[in-house]
Design a protein around this motif. Structure first.
Motif, mmCIF file in Angstrom:
data_model
loop_
_atom_site.group_PDB
_atom_site.id
_atom_site.type_symbol
_atom_site.label_atom_id
_atom_site.label_comp_id
_atom_site.label_asym_id
_atom_site.label_seq_id
_atom_site.Cartn_x
_atom_site.Cartn_y
_atom_site.Cartn_z
ATOM 1 N N UNK A 5 0.813 -1.222 0.000
ATOM 2 C CA UNK A 5 0.000 0.000 0.000
ATOM 3 C C UNK A 5 0.846 1.272 0.000
ATOM 4 N N UNK A 6 2.160 1.125 0.110
ATOM 5 C CA UNK A 6 3.056 2.288 0.149
ATOM 6 C C UNK A 6 3.967 2.254 -1.076
ATOM 7 N N UNK A 7 3.401 2.615 -2.205
ATOM 8 C CA UNK A 7 4.087 2.534 -3.506
ATOM 9 C C UNK A 7 5.328 3.418 -3.606
ATOM 10 N N UNK A 8 5.410 4.428 -2.766
ATOM 11 C CA UNK A 8 6.528 5.368 -2.839
ATOM 12 C C UNK A 8 7.806 4.830 -2.203
ATOM 13 N N UNK A 9 7.716 3.659 -1.591
ATOM 14 C CA UNK A 9 8.868 3.086 -0.892
ATOM 15 C C UNK A 9 9.516 2.005 -1.753
ATOM 16 N N UNK A 10 10.828 2.127 -1.904
ATOM 17 C CA UNK A 10 11.623 1.130 -2.618
ATOM 18 C C UNK A 10 12.295 0.242 -1.570
ATOM 19 N N UNK A 11 12.339 -1.055 -1.846
ATOM 20 C CA UNK A 11 12.878 -2.020 -0.890
ATOM 21 C C UNK A 11 14.029 -2.786 -1.531
ATOM 22 N N UNK A 12 15.095 -2.991 -0.766
ATOM 23 C CA UNK A 12 16.177 -3.884 -1.183
ATOM 24 C C UNK A 12 16.540 -4.758 0.015
ATOM 25 N N UNK A 13 17.127 -5.914 -0.268
ATOM 26 C CA UNK A 13 17.509 -6.843 0.804
ATOM 27 C C UNK A 13 18.851 -7.476 0.485
ATOM 28 N N UNK A 14 19.663 -7.627 1.531
ATOM 29 C CA UNK A 14 20.963 -8.276 1.389
ATOM 30 C C UNK A 14 21.291 -8.979 2.694
ATOM 31 N N UNK A 15 21.318 -10.293 2.655
ATOM 32 C CA UNK A 15 21.636 -11.137 3.807
ATOM 33 C C UNK A 15 20.762 -10.811 5.015
#
Length: 103
Positions: free
Chosen positions: A53-63
């Motif tokens: 629901x929060x399209x303005x947020x970009x997400x990344x993940x590392x370990x």
């Protein structure tokens, strides 16, 4: 002469054994790296779904470390996003690079 052939044969066998061990270690390392990448992909999908629901947020993940970036309308929205991401199973840490609009 027999001794030198025996020694040469032993050295060749030892070199072959070491090469086999090295190749096995490299294969295990590659498999471990693939497992981490798969886990990160799965974690990324879970966090993105939780924040759908929060399209303005970009997400990344590392370990297991999730980074949120983008602009949110207010600090409450940013706090909510951080709490939501933190609650996802497998997340070890959430780092925020969020900015509040107009600030």
């Amino acid at each position: 002469m027999k001794d030198s052939k025996l020694i040469a044969g032993l050295f060749a066998a030892a070199a072959f054994a070491l090469a086999s061990l090295s190749a096995h270690a490299q294969q295990e390392g590659a498999m471990a790296g693939a497992a981490v990448a798969t886990a990160d992909s799965s974690l990324l999908a879970k966090v993105k779904a939780a924040l759908a629901d929060q399209k303005e947020i970009t997400v990344s993940a590392n370990q297991g470390v999730v980074v949120l970036s983008g602009t949110v309308p207010n600090s409450d929205a940013g706090t909510k996003a951080i709490q939501t991401a933190s609650a996802v199973a497998g997340v070890k840490e959430v780092k925020s690079e969020l900015t509040v609009a107009g600030k």
